[in-house]
Each structure stands twice: as structure tokens, then as C-alpha cells.
Design a protein around this motif. Structure first.
Motif, PDB file in Angstrom:
ATOM      1  N   GLY C 648      27.987  -4.111  -4.284  1.00 53.28           N
ATOM      2  CA  GLY C 648      27.308  -3.248  -3.506  1.00 53.28           C
ATOM      3  C   GLY C 648      27.109  -1.763  -4.420  1.00 53.28           C
ATOM      4  O   GLY C 648      26.298  -1.188  -4.218  1.00 53.28           O
ATOM      5  N   PHE C 649      28.039  -1.585  -5.225  1.00 55.17           N
ATOM      6  CA  PHE C 649      28.191  -0.410  -6.129  1.00 55.17           C
ATOM      7  C   PHE C 649      28.763  -0.679  -7.496  1.00 55.17           C
ATOM      8  O   PHE C 649      29.891  -0.475  -7.743  1.00 55.17           O
ATOM      9  N   SER C 650      28.225  -1.867  -8.040  1.00 50.80           N
ATOM     10  CA  SER C 650      28.744  -2.363  -9.115  1.00 50.80           C
ATOM     11  C   SER C 650      28.391  -1.647 -10.465  1.00 50.80           C
ATOM     12  O   SER C 650      27.542  -0.627 -10.365  1.00 50.80           O
ATOM     13  N   ASN C 651      29.192  -1.614 -11.566  1.00 52.37           N
ATOM     14  CA  ASN C 651      28.978  -0.691 -12.679  1.00 52.37           C
ATOM     15  C   ASN C 651      27.182  -0.927 -13.194  1.00 52.37           C
ATOM     16  O   ASN C 651      26.737   0.114 -13.484  1.00 52.37           O
ATOM     17  N   GLU C 652      26.778  -2.016 -13.144  1.00 52.70           N
ATOM     18  CA  GLU C 652      25.432  -2.439 -13.606  1.00 52.70           C
ATOM     19  C   GLU C 652      24.688  -1.301 -12.538  1.00 52.70           C
ATOM     20  O   GLU C 652      23.600  -0.787 -13.137  1.00 52.70           O
ATOM     21  N   GLN C 653      24.903  -1.419 -11.355  1.00 54.15           N
ATOM     22  CA  GLN C 653      23.762  -0.827 -10.279  1.00 54.15           C
ATOM     23  C   GLN C 653      23.939   0.652 -10.748  1.00 54.15           C
ATOM     24  O   GLN C 653      22.952   1.390 -10.864  1.00 54.15           O
ATOM     25  N   ILE C 654      25.129   1.243 -10.932  1.00 57.29           N
ATOM     26  CA  ILE C 654      25.109   2.754 -11.089  1.00 57.29           C
ATOM     27  C   ILE C 654      24.845   3.260 -12.331  1.00 57.29           C
ATOM     28  O   ILE C 654      24.089   4.158 -12.689  1.00 57.29           O
ATOM     29  N   PHE C 655      25.067   2.243 -13.478  1.00 56.34           N
ATOM     30  CA  PHE C 655      24.598   2.698 -14.765  1.00 56.34           C
ATOM     31  C   PHE C 655      22.934   2.704 -14.898  1.00 56.34           C
ATOM     32  O   PHE C 655      22.439   4.010 -15.484  1.00 56.34           O
ATOM     33  N   ALA C 656      22.369   1.639 -14.293  1.00 59.46           N
ATOM     34  CA  ALA C 656      20.982   1.619 -14.087  1.00 59.46           C
ATOM     35  C   ALA C 656      20.519   3.027 -13.293  1.00 59.46           C
ATOM     36  O   ALA C 656      19.334   3.620 -13.699  1.00 59.46           O
ATOM     37  N   GLN C 657      21.170   3.240 -12.270  1.00 56.37           N
ATOM     38  CA  GLN C 657      20.870   4.422 -11.495  1.00 56.37           C
ATOM     39  C   GLN C 657      20.576   5.717 -12.198  1.00 56.37           C
ATOM     40  O   GLN C 657      19.821   6.483 -12.024  1.00 56.37           O
ATOM     41  N   ILE C 658      21.828   5.769 -13.155  1.00 56.20           N
ATOM     42  CA  ILE C 658      21.755   7.076 -14.020  1.00 56.20           C
ATOM     43  C   ILE C 658      20.640   7.017 -14.871  1.00 56.20           C
ATOM     44  O   ILE C 658      19.866   8.024 -15.190  1.00 56.20           O
ATOM     45  N   ASP C 659      20.524   5.945 -15.471  1.00 55.76           N
ATOM     46  CA  ASP C 659      19.268   5.630 -16.508  1.00 55.76           C
ATOM     47  C   ASP C 659      17.984   6.248 -15.809  1.00 55.76           C
ATOM     48  O   ASP C 659      17.295   6.910 -16.533  1.00 55.76           O
ATOM     49  N   GLY C 660      17.981   5.707 -14.698  1.00 56.90           N
ATOM     50  CA  GLY C 660      16.647   5.941 -13.814  1.00 56.90           C
ATOM     51  C   GLY C 660      16.422   7.462 -13.599  1.00 56.90           C
ATOM     52  O   GLY C 660      15.330   7.970 -13.589  1.00 56.90           O
ATOM     53  N   ILE C 661      17.449   7.882 -13.112  1.00 50.22           N
ATOM     54  CA  ILE C 661      17.383   9.382 -12.642  1.00 50.22           C
ATOM     55  C   ILE C 661      16.926  10.228 -13.835  1.00 50.22           C
ATOM     56  O   ILE C 661      16.458  11.397 -13.597  1.00 50.22           O
ATOM     57  N   LEU C 662      17.451   9.774 -15.007  1.00 47.45           N
ATOM     58  CA  LEU C 662      17.344  10.644 -16.190  1.00 47.45           C
ATOM     59  C   LEU C 662      16.012  10.321 -16.969  1.00 47.45           C
ATOM     60  O   LEU C 662      15.769  10.884 -18.153  1.00 47.45           O
ATOM     61  N   MET C 663      15.320   9.153 -16.582  1.00 47.66           N
ATOM     62  CA  MET C 663      14.388   8.733 -17.484  1.00 47.66           C
ATOM     63  C   MET C 663      13.272   9.712 -17.276  1.00 47.66           C
ATOM     64  O   MET C 663      13.124  10.437 -16.641  1.00 47.66           O
ATOM     65  N   SER C 664      12.340   9.660 -18.437  1.00 47.01           N
ATOM     66  CA  SER C 664      11.492  10.554 -18.532  1.00 47.01           C
ATOM     67  C   SER C 664      10.251  10.076 -17.577  1.00 47.01           C
ATOM     68  O   SER C 664      10.032   8.974 -17.389  1.00 47.01           O
ATOM     69  N   LEU C 665       9.712  11.136 -16.990  1.00 48.65           N
ATOM     70  CA  LEU C 665       8.737  10.655 -15.918  1.00 48.65           C
ATOM     71  C   LEU C 665       7.259  10.186 -16.492  1.00 48.65           C
ATOM     72  O   LEU C 665       6.287   9.710 -15.804  1.00 48.65           O
TER      73      LEU C 665
END
Lengths: 331, 152, 665
Positions: C648-665
């Protein structure tokens, strides 16, 4: 020309310890000689870069590449050996994670030059600096340049396998050589590309004979303050910051066995993104304090967290370098 | 033509207190700076220093970590564990030249929507004053290599 | 895009207008189009917007796309997950998609309602959507954990709350183990004389319940017993109970009381008589004790200390005295636990300026209850410490140890009513003048304020002020021989010195001295004041964060008898609900240890307040019990080897969420 598969070993920005570790496999070196044709190994034989350039691409079966990518020469040879090798192994901590040369990433290259050539330990009245090219009557002399940031081998070329360690333990090197020989004889399979070889699947604690209890640390000490360590109890529990819990196994817990703390030369465990982060969280978890003042007082016992957590791993960490290394105005 | 520097901040909230505080701020229509993007964790104890490193390496100018007040943690005392990690992480970042003021730990209970909004706005200004961090995106060089052939 | 998903996921993105709540400040259509365009390479195959995603039509959009387009991930950008995560997860489940493959990201509470620039708000909404889309690629289908429920229940604490809980469960047909530390059930209520506001005799309303509990075939009464250890988890707790030696054989004892009569030694009764009365060494705490079997107080017993006497054994007609009796350890298996362990009282001696312990005629509320009680040490007579003299003036001080930053900051809820009750009893039995010294009058429940008015009408005098001092140092002749109460009467703005014969201190309630240990035993938390912590202070005062452990009565905080009874009944209802469902579902957000990676470093071992983490000595690794794990993720973040993963809150999930939040739009 020999029929035996070709073997090469090269040192980029390194100390030579990896070479010695290979030689430390003692008689096994004869197996290497028996099974391989050593075509390029600067410490052990005389061969030139142009000899390597003359080889066919992919003709070297196995290359053990140690040393970090500090200079343009390091990078150039990395690319060269990648072209000429079938299997390129990132050998040792320098190549795999930057190791000690990687700590240069805490400073801009200009500052390194300043300290090397312009401070009190150097007699340099004319402020002479190495330059990358210099005209002499006979022509142009060139020197490799320093890259702004030390990189690992894999950050520069495609790597097939990684062997961590500073240096990799000789018994592990012997095991890897055995494996390759077995593969050559058709008796074994190579592991999947990208595998870390010559190392274990857990961390140093797995191999450490010391007794481990639930840890509650009230203070951190430098090892000389508490030496000699109690020989059967976990080093960390005695208040000495031991990096064993976060460091990949494979060395047989060599240092804790002889009364020293693990400093982390085997790098992170499998699947870990940032080695230093694992140590930060591990040490924080065992601190026995709740109030910020008390916690800070205990943390004062680790006066150099960068050194403690990133001594070997800085160049391969998520941040890779200190701010002043890459930011003009250092913030 | 010089626009004001707008910091990009990644925020980590805990499901029970600080995320609900953000909800409370929203329900009360409290206005605050839009620079913080929140990620929900179950507990501040889930805060892995790797997240902060990843955020910084990914381009964030600051990281905000929020959780329940000490003594109020939904999972009893895990926010203390987050606190210890945060303090050691901040020292480590300082050693790498990252101003410790770029990473902040804030406690907020579910009812403290206004407080959280205020803390966010204040933190944005603090990071704005520090300027952009703009960590380099360390791209791998284009790799030219041949696929592994069978061992001869 | 993760290397773990061999096939690209099929993600549906749904952006809600929420009427105009979102669309007024976020360009919803813009986000919709952007999601498909920018995140299409990551798997977004459909992106829609709708006015009210939570409506049945909105949910149908999702269900239709799952069925027709084969979506395997759903991202809804709307309100807070705390409102509608369940709604959308259930919708997906209806369409055949595992609910944990659906995520809700808030662009309302966190974006449209709190920002003022539409362009900036839209950009932020896009970042948040990107974060959730990248995260959801790594979501795994999870199944709730189903655990069977043992129909037996453990109730710890035999006061009124515990008795209520036990009776309700037992009357529904299920077995209860009722464990009580003292020789008899009844708790503090058994010590009181009258109860407010009805002035019912406490024992009269309590003892029928006690008898019911003692005779109910579905209740196993374990008095003079304590819980030693608890293991397991909801549905199957394994509890070890120590039955302390009574030195009385319960099979043979008839409760005749001859042993008590013949026992030659008296000691001060610190527990039931609050230290103002005596009991024998072999004793029952009070006449209506349930069970009726007496208990022998070994540390004070002449036989155990010197080897002589044995009067009780000599005179017992059924040979029930057994000096050789040992403590007995009993193991029971239960599905649920109700903790109703009650409260302790504030130590009045700590407030040295009130003179308790130094000035003889300063009494605590509990001492006064015993004094008023007809079966107490003065047979119900209100007298001074000498046991004879009737007081002519009595002062009652409120908030002793409560509402006080020096001691306990909270209000003990019942002391105002209790003080009024005392005033009434004093007036009724002695006709003495009564002063009450209060900060506020808290008489908020049914018939409480009417009781206050009655006491006012009876002529009790009320002084609003926190008493500074109780002293016997007379300044003027008429103060000699009296206790002087020094107080600022804030309604007239003057200092007053009021001489009285007797002072009653309404001492506050405190958590039991060992509440924290008890909490640890059962894996629940205490608040900063030390009361057992409920799951939610408004909406769930009975559950705790640990499944299967319920709390009731004053153990959760000061309250009156109706409050305790209600909570006991509520806890029983919860337990019955679980028992009748036969199994319970646990959220699948929990941690697991990869045993091959675990090095046995034990750094995680003291991080779990729910006792879910245990070290397996012979394997030298750590294991996590999935039913005890509450999913906080602290151990996942702490493991230096990266050997612990959390669903539910794995490293892979959270790393990906950080990447997504910072990705260029």
C-alpha cells in the motif's frame, strides 16, 4: 596467438588495492593464467592503449575494471574497454560507487587544485598549475582533465556485473573466477546482467558472530574512546557507529571480527537506492531519546555524518555530490 | 522581466493528523501558498530519508515533513522516530552543503488547518529567500554498447 | 514506467468538477486533456471529466471503462480520500477491479479551495495527478486479511463498566472471563454511599448486578487475579492469568465468615476503607462481596510470618483454609478484550498547602464516602477524625489536583456533583454549615443542574475561588481550634478566611498507576495524561488502534456512572458484532520481512508499539505478525538492509509518486 579467452584488468582512479586483492588469491592466480590469456593489466604486464585499440571489438571475454571516473582519461579507457570487452565487471568500490575518490565530490575542482597547488604544504612560488595542453618545441603535450564530478563506471558505460568491496575480498574474487571458469567449461550459467557478484544477499550483520540485542543507544563514541571493544557484543550496541547493518554482506564481517567497526566498503544491500539514507534511518532508530535537545546531544557523537554515511558511496548516492561541487555560488 | 522565484516543495503528510489538517484548511477555505505538493503516508514514521534525497535530487527546492504532535501519534509514538531521523538527516544534508532550513518538520493535529496553512506559507517564503536549489539531473551518458553474447 | 510491470498498465483518469467547487479554480478539461497527452506513454488510455464523480452516474463512468476498456488502474482527481476513497474503491470492485488499484487524489481541499490563481492551481493539480498516476503503476492487488473470531471474551476490571460489558455479552449467549484484581468485583462504586443525583444507595443498585455477574453461567469470575501476558491478535488472543493464592479452597468454602470473625489480627484497610477503617487479615472486603470467598493477606498473617495462630483453619467448619495453596496460572483463548480497569485517585498529600495528612480533619472524598456509608468505620456517622465529634462547619474544596497545571490539567468531571452530594449529606445528617469552594460549577447532565439548585436551596454557601491554603494557625481568637480556609472570593473580590471544623477535598481522578504497563500488555496506547487512548475522540470512544481491544469506563477518562455503564454496554455491542460476524477483515496495509535479506540486526525490534515485530532466535531473523501490524510503515523506513516492504505504501510507489510530482508538465 593463444586460444584461451582474453582477460583484462584496468585501474582508473584508484589505489591499487584491487590489484593486490586479485593477487591475494595466491595459487588461484595460476588458474587465471591457465584459463585466460591476460592481454592488458597495467600493474602486471607491459601493454599500451594502442594495443587495446588494435584488438577486435568484443574480443576480450572478461575485463575487471576498477577505479573511479575522475579524469577524461579514465572515461576514455572505460569506453575503450567497454567496446573491446564482452563482459565488463565494475570491480571494487571505486568503480561501483566512487569510493574514496568520490569524496572529492564534496568540493569544486578549483578548490581541489587550490589545496593541492597553492596551500602551505606545497612550495609553489610561481603559482604553477597543471594544464591540459602545453606547447613545447617538439609539439603539444596533453594531460587528461579532471571531470567536474567523479562518476562511477556505470554512470559512464554499460556495465555487466558489479563486484563491491574496498577491495573485494580475495575469497570472493576466487569464487567469481571459479564461476567464470565453470561457465567457460559449460558447467554453469552466468547470472543475469546487472547482478552484483562476489557478495552476499543480506548485510554484514548476517555474517557477524557478535551477539545482537534490542538496541538502545544513549551515546555514540569514537572507537578509540571505548577500545578495546567487548569481543562478543554487537559493536553498535557498544556505542560505536558501525555501518554493518546497511552494508552488503560478503566480506564475512571481517572488521567486526577483529574488533573494529564496519565502515561500509561493500556498499548498499540489494535494491537500496541510497546507502547513506539507510544508515541515517538505522542510527536514528536506535537512539534512546525523545526530546530534541537530548537527541541532538547524542547526534553530536557523530561529528561527520557525510564521512560516516557516504565514505564509500557518495558518487553513487542519489545526490552524488555536495552543493559546492556543482553550484557556482555554493548555497 | 525577472519573475519572482517560485520554490517547488514536496510535502509529506501523515494520514491521520497532518493530512486531515490539510483537509481542514481546505474545508475552511483558508488560502495558502500553492508551492507545496503533498504526498500522503500513513504515518510520519514511514518517512524514509531516501524520500527527501529523491525529492531534492528530483528538483525540489525544499521538503516539508508533517506529522502528529508528540504524544498524539495515531500509531502511538512513531512520530518520535520520524523526529530522530529528521534531525540526523538534516545534519547529513548540511554536510552535503544543503542548507538545513530547506527541510522542515512541522507537527499539526487534524484540527489545526489554519496552523498548517500558515506553516506552509511561511516555509515557502523561507525557501524562496534561500533561492532555487536546482539539483543537477544527473543523466546517464548515452550508452553505446553491444548486447552480451554467449560466453565462448 | 516500472520494469516490474511486464505489460503497460491501462490507467483511467477521472477529473471531477465537483459542481464548481473544483472547476472554478482548476481548469478541469485542461487537466483531463493533459493527463491523456502527457501521461499516455505511462499507461493512461482514457481521461474523462464529470460534474460529480461521486454520484452514481460518475461511478458508472468508471465501472463502464473498467469493463469495456479493460482498465487495470483508476485514478480519480476530486476531493479528499478521507471522504470518498471507499466510494471509488467499491465502485471499481463492483466492476471486477481489485479496490486497491484505485486511488483518489485531492485537487479540491488541497488545490481549488485553497489557492487563488487558476493557472497556478491547474499546474499544481496536474502535478498531483501525475504523482498519483506514476504511483498507481506500482500498486498491487491486495486482499483484506480475514481472521476467525473466537467467541470467548476477556473483560479486565470488575467495576460497573466491566460488569455491564460482561453481563451483556453473557446474556447474548457467549462466554466471558471477568478478571478482577481485588478479592471482589464492584470497583470504586462499591465504596460509595449514595450516588448523585438520585441519591440511590450505591450498594443497593450495584449489588444486584454483582450477583448477576457472579451467578451467570456464561461468566467465569476470576477475582484476586491479574493478567500476566497477552499474545496473539484479534480473533485469537492467548491470555495468561495469574490467580493469586487466596489460601481458601473455593470448592469447600461456604462463605460463612467464621474465619474472619475468629481471626485475631486487625490491620488498616488501605483499599476498601480508604485507610480509615480496619479489616482482619483473612477478610472479605465488604459484606456483599462477590464472590463470597475470603482472602488471606499473607504479608500480615501471623502464621506465615511466625508459624503460629491458624485460628481460621481451626474454626473453619468445612476445612476450607489451605495454607499450602499456590498461585495458579490459567491460559485462556479469547477473540476480543474489554479493558475496564477504572481509575486511581489523586494523592491529596501532594497539595501540601491543603494539609492532608498533616491536619487530621482534612479528609479526601473517598474517606468521606466510607464515613457516610452505613457499613463504614463510623456506621454512617459524620464525625471528625476522633470518631466522635460532629462538625459544625464543613468546607468542601473542588478541583483538588484537577484543572491545575501543577498537577493534572484536565477536569475530573464528577467532582462538582460529588461535592454537592457531600454538602447535601452533611446538611441532612449533621445540620452543619457547609461552604463549597469552586472554580466553576459543572453540573451538565440529566437532573444534575436541578440537584445543584436543590443544594443551593438547602442553604449551602458557595464561594467562587481556588483555595490558597488550609491552615490551623489561628490569627484571631475565633479561629482557634479550627481549620481556616484562606481563599479569594472572586465574586466579591476579597480575601476571606473561613474557619471550619472539617475540610473535604474533592480529589481528582487519575489513570491507574500501572495503566501504561497494562496498555503495553495489550498493545494499546495511553494519551499524554495516561488514559487509554481511543481510536477517535468523537466518533469512536470505545475502540482502540489495536483490533479486538476495547476500552470502557473511567479507564478512558473521568466520567460518571451512567457514562461508564454506557461505555461498558457499547463495548459489549462491538464485541458481539465481531462474534456474530464470525470473522473480521483487516486492512491489507502492512509490512513483511524478506527473510532472505534480513540479517538479524534487530534495529527494527523496538520500533513497533503493537508488538507485531518479533525476533526469531534460532533463525536469527525478524518476523512481523500481519494481524498485529497496523501498517504505519516505521519499520519499512527503518530497515537498513531494505529487507522490510510495506504493501500500500511501498518504496516503489512513493519513489514513483515523488518523480511524478516533480516531473515537468
Amino acid at each position: 596467438m593463444s586460444d584461451k579467452p582474453k582477460f583484462a584488468m584496468y585501474w582508473a582512479s584508484s589505489c591499487g588495492g584491487c590489484e593486490i586483492a586479485v593477487l591475494n588469491i595466491h595459487e588461484k592466480i595460476l588458474d587465471v593464467d591457465a584459463n585466460f590469456d591476460v592481454v592488458f593489466w597495467p600493474v602486471a604486464m607491459d601493454a599500451k592503449y594502442h594495443d587495446v585499440e588494435a584488438m577486435e571489438d568484443g574480443s576480450i571475454l572478461l575485463t575487471l575494471f576498477n577505479g573511479g571516473m575522475r579524469t577524461t582519461e579514465n572515461e576514455e579507457i572505460a569506453h575503450l574497454l567497454r567496446r573491446k570487452s564482452k563482459i565488463l565487471v565494475s570491480f571494487g568500490s571505486c568503480a561501483t560507487e566512487g569510493c574514496i575518490p568520490g569524496l572529492a565530490n564534496l568540493f569544486p575542482v578549483s578548490e581541489i587544485f587550490d589545496v593541492a597547488f597553492h596551500t602551505a604544504s606545497t612550495d609553489n612560488p610561481n603559482n604553477i598549475h597543471p594544464v591540459t595542453s602545453f606547447e613545447v618545441p617538439e609539439g603539444t603535450l596533453t594531460l587528461p582533465a579532471l571531470n567536474p564530478t567523479v562518476k562511477t563506471l556505470a554512470q559512464v558505460v554499460d556495465v555487466d556485473y558489479y563486484m563491491p568491496g574496498c577491495p573485494p575480498e580475495s575469497h570472493q574474487i576466487a569464487a567469481v573466477i571459479d564461476l567464470v571458469i565453470q561457465v567457460l567449461q559449460g558447467k554453469a550459467q552466468l547470472p543475469p546482467k546487472g547482478t552484483v557478484i562476489g557478495a552476499g544477499g543480506s548485510t554484514v550483520c548476517d555474517e557477524c558472530p557478535r551477539t545482537r540485542n534490542v538496541k538502545l543507544i544513549k551515546a555514540f563514541h569514537r572507537i578509540q574512546e571505548v577500545a578495546p571493544l567487548e569481543p562478543t557484543l554487537c559493536v553498535l550496541e557498544q556505542g560505536v557507529p558501525c555501518n554493518g547493518p546497511a552494508t552488503r554482506s560478503g566480506c564475512n564481517a571481517r572488521c567486526p571480527r577483529v574488533g573494529a567497526q564496519c565502515i561500509g566498503c561493500y556498499g548498499p544491500a540489494e535494491g537500496v537506492l541510497d546507502y547513506g539514507a539507510r544508515l541515517i534511518t538505522a542510527f536514528a532508530s536506535v537512539i534512546d531519546a525523545k526530546e530534541p535537545e537530548e537527541i541532538e546531544a547524542i547526534l553530536d557523537g557523530i561529528p561527520d555524518p557525510t564521512g560516516q554515511f557516504y565514505r564509500f558511496n557518495l558518487a553513487d548516492s542519489l545526490l552524488r555530490a555536495g552543493v559546492s561541487n556543482w553550484q557556482k555560488n555554493g548555497h | 522581466m525577472s519573475e519572482q522565484f517560485e520554490p517547488v516543495i514536496v510535502g509529506f503528510t501523515c494520514n491521520w493528523c497532518s493530512y486531515r489538517a490539510a483537509d481542514t484548511a481546505g474545508t475552511a477555505r483558508v488560502k495558502y501558498a500553492p508551492n507545496v505538493r503533498l504526498i500522503r503516508l500513513m504515518c510520519s514514521g514511514r518517512m524514509d530519508p531516501t524520500f527527501v534525497m529523491k525529492a531534492i535530487a528530483g528538483g525540489a527546492d525544499g521538503v516539508l515533513i508533517t506529522g502528529c504532535h508528540p504524544g498524539d501519534c495515531h500509531y502511538i509514538e512513531q512520530n518520535y522516530k520520524a523526529l530522530r531521523r529528521f534531525l540526523l538527516l538534516r545534519r547529513t544534508l548540511k554536510g552535503l552543503g544543503v542548507a538545513p532550513e530547506r527541510v522542515k518538520l512541522v507537527w499539526a493535529s487534524a484540527a489545526e488547518g489554519m496552523k498548517l496553512a500558515h506553516e506552509i506559507t511561511q516555509f515557502v517564503e523561507e525557501v524562496r529567500a534561500l533561492g532555487p536549489l536546482s539539483w543537477p539531473k544527473w543523466n546517464e551518458n548515452a550508452i553505446q554498447s553491444e548486447p552480451i553474447k554467449e560466453a565462448a | 514506467m516500472s520494469e516490474n510491470t511486464p505489460n503497460k498498465p491501462k490507467i483511467g483518469v477521472y477529473v471531477c468538477h465537483c459542481g464548481t467547487n473544483i472547476s472554478a479554480m482548476v481548469d478541469v478539461e485542461g487537466v483531463r486533456d493533459w493527463a491523456k497527452k502527457r501521461l499516455g506513454e505511462d499507461g493512461v488510455i482514457v481521461s474523462r471529466d464529470y460534474k460529480f464523480m461521486c454520484s452514481s452516474l460518475g461511478q458508472e463512468l468508471i465501472e463502464k471503462d473498467i469493463k469495456e476498456l479493460g482498465l487495470d488502474r483508476v485514478v480519480v482527481a476530486a476531493c479528499s480520500p478521507h471522504l470518498h476513497e471507499k466510494t471509488f474503491r467499491t465502485a471499481s470492485e463492483r466492476a471486477g477491479l481489485n479496490p486497491y488499484l484505485t486511488e483518489l487524489v485531492s485537487i479540491r481541499e488541497q488545490v481549488s479551495w485553497v489557492h487563488t490563481d487558476k493557472a497556478v492551481a491547474t499546474e499544481k493539480a496536474k502535478s498531483l495527478v501525475a504523482g498519483t498516476v506514476e504511483r498507481i503503476i506500482h500498486n498491487e492487488a491486495l486482499e483484506k486479511l480475514k481472521v476467525p473470531i473466537n467467541p470467548n471474551t476477556l473483560v479486565v476490571g470488575g467495576g460497573i463498566a466491566g460488569i455491564q460489558a460482561a453481563l451483556e455479552i453473557a446474556n447474548a449467549g457467549f462466554h466471558v472471563y471477568l478478571v478482577e484484581r481485588e478479592p471482589s468485583i464492584g470497583g470504586h462504586m462499591a465504596q460509595f454511599d449514595k450516588t448523585f443525583p438520585t441519591l440511590d444507595c450505591s450498594a443497593c443498585i450495584l449489588t444486584p448486578r454483582m450477583v448477576e455477574a457472579g451467578t451467570n453461567p456464561n461468566i467465569t469470575l476470576l477475582t484476586w487475579s491479574e493478567v500476566m501476558s497477552v499474545s496473539g491478535f484479534v480473533g485469537c488472543f492467548n491470555v495468561t492469568i495469574k490467580k493469586k493464592a487466596r489460601y481458601v479452597n473455593e470448592e469447600l468454602c461456604t462463605g460463612c465468615g467464621i474465619c474472619v470473625e475468629k481471626c485475631p489480627k486487625k490491620v488498616i484497610d488501605d483499599v476498601y476503607e480508604a485507610g480509615i477503617g480496619y479489616r482482619k487479615v483473612v477478610y472479605t472486603p465488604f459484606a456483599q462481596a462477590v464472590p463470597k470467598y475470603p482472602v488471606l493477606d499473607r504479608p500480615n498473617c501471623t502464621f506465615f510470618q511466625k508459624g503460629t495462630c491458624k485460628a481460621c483453619e481451626k474454626f473453619c467448619p468445612t476445612n476450607a483454609i489451605d495454607f499450602a495453596q499456590q498461585d495458579e496460572y490459567i491460559n485462556v483463548e479469547v477473540g476480543n478484550v474489554v479493558l475496564a480497569t477504572g481509575y486511581d485517585l489523586f494523592d491529596a498529600g501532594r497539595v501540601s498547602n491543603y494539609g492532608y495528612g498533616r491536619l487530621p480533619n482534612v479528609f479526601t472524598s473517598l474517606e468521606f464516602e466510607r464515613m457516610c456509608n452505613a457499613s463504614g468505620p463510623t456506621a454512617g456517622e459524620i464525625t471528625l477524625r476522633d470518631g466522635k465529634t460532629r462538625p459544625k462547619t464543613v468546607g468542601i474544596i473542588h478541583c483538588v489536583g484537577s484543572r491545575d497545571k501543577n498537577y493534572n490539567n484536565y477536569c475530573s468531571t464528577i467532582c462538582c456533583m460529588q461535592s454537592l452530594k457531600f454538602a447535601h449529606l452533611v446538611k441532612e445528617r449533621t445540620g452543619a454549615d457547609v461552604y463549597e469552594f469552586y472554580i466553576d460549577m459543572r453540573t451538565a447532565a440529566k437532573s444534575y443542574d436541578e440537584f445543584y439548585q436543590r443544594v443551593l436551596d438547602e442553604g449551602t454557601l458557595f464561594v467562587r475561588g481556588k483555595v490558597a491554603e488550609v491552615t490551623d494557625a489561628a490569627r484571631v481568637p475565633h479561629e482557634k481550634g479550627k481549620l481556616i480556609i484562606q481563599v479569594e472570593d472572586t465574586l466579591i473580590g476579597k480575601q476571606r478566611r473561613i474557619p471550619v471544623d472539617m475540610v473535604l477535598l474533592s480529589i481528582g481522578m487519575e489513570p491507574r498507576a500501572d495503566a501504561k504497563e497494562t496498555g503495553k500488555l495489550f498493545g494499546i496506547a495511553c494519551s499524554s495524561d495516561g488514559w487509554f487512548m481511543e481510536r477517535h475522540p468523537k466518533l469512536d470512544p470505545i475502540s482502540t488502534m489495536t483490533e479486538g481491544i476495547y476500552i470502557a469506563g473511567c479507564a478512558t477518562g473521568p466520567k460518571d456512572i451512567p457514562g461508564s455503564v454506557s461505555q461498558g454496554a457499547a463495548a459489549a455491542a462491538r464485541v458481539l458484532d465481531k462474534i456474530l460476524q464470525k470473522e473480521v477483515e483487516l486492512e491489507p496495509i502492512r509490512a513483511t520481512v524478506n527473510e532472505a535479506k534480513c540479517s538479524g540486526c534487530r534495529i527494527c525490534n523496538n520500533l513497533c508499539p503493537f508488538n507485531a515485530i518479533s525476533f526469531i532466535d534460532d533463525l536469527a531473523i525478524t518476523r512481523i505478525n500481519p494481524a498485529l501490524c497496523q501498517g504505519c510503515g516505521t519499520c519499512v523506513a527503518a530497515c537498513p538492509a531494505g529487507a522490510i516492504s510495506g504493501t500500500g505504501f511501498s518504496n516503489e510507489q512513493i519513489f514513483a509518486q515523488i518523480d511524478g510530482i516533480l516531473m515537468s508538465l
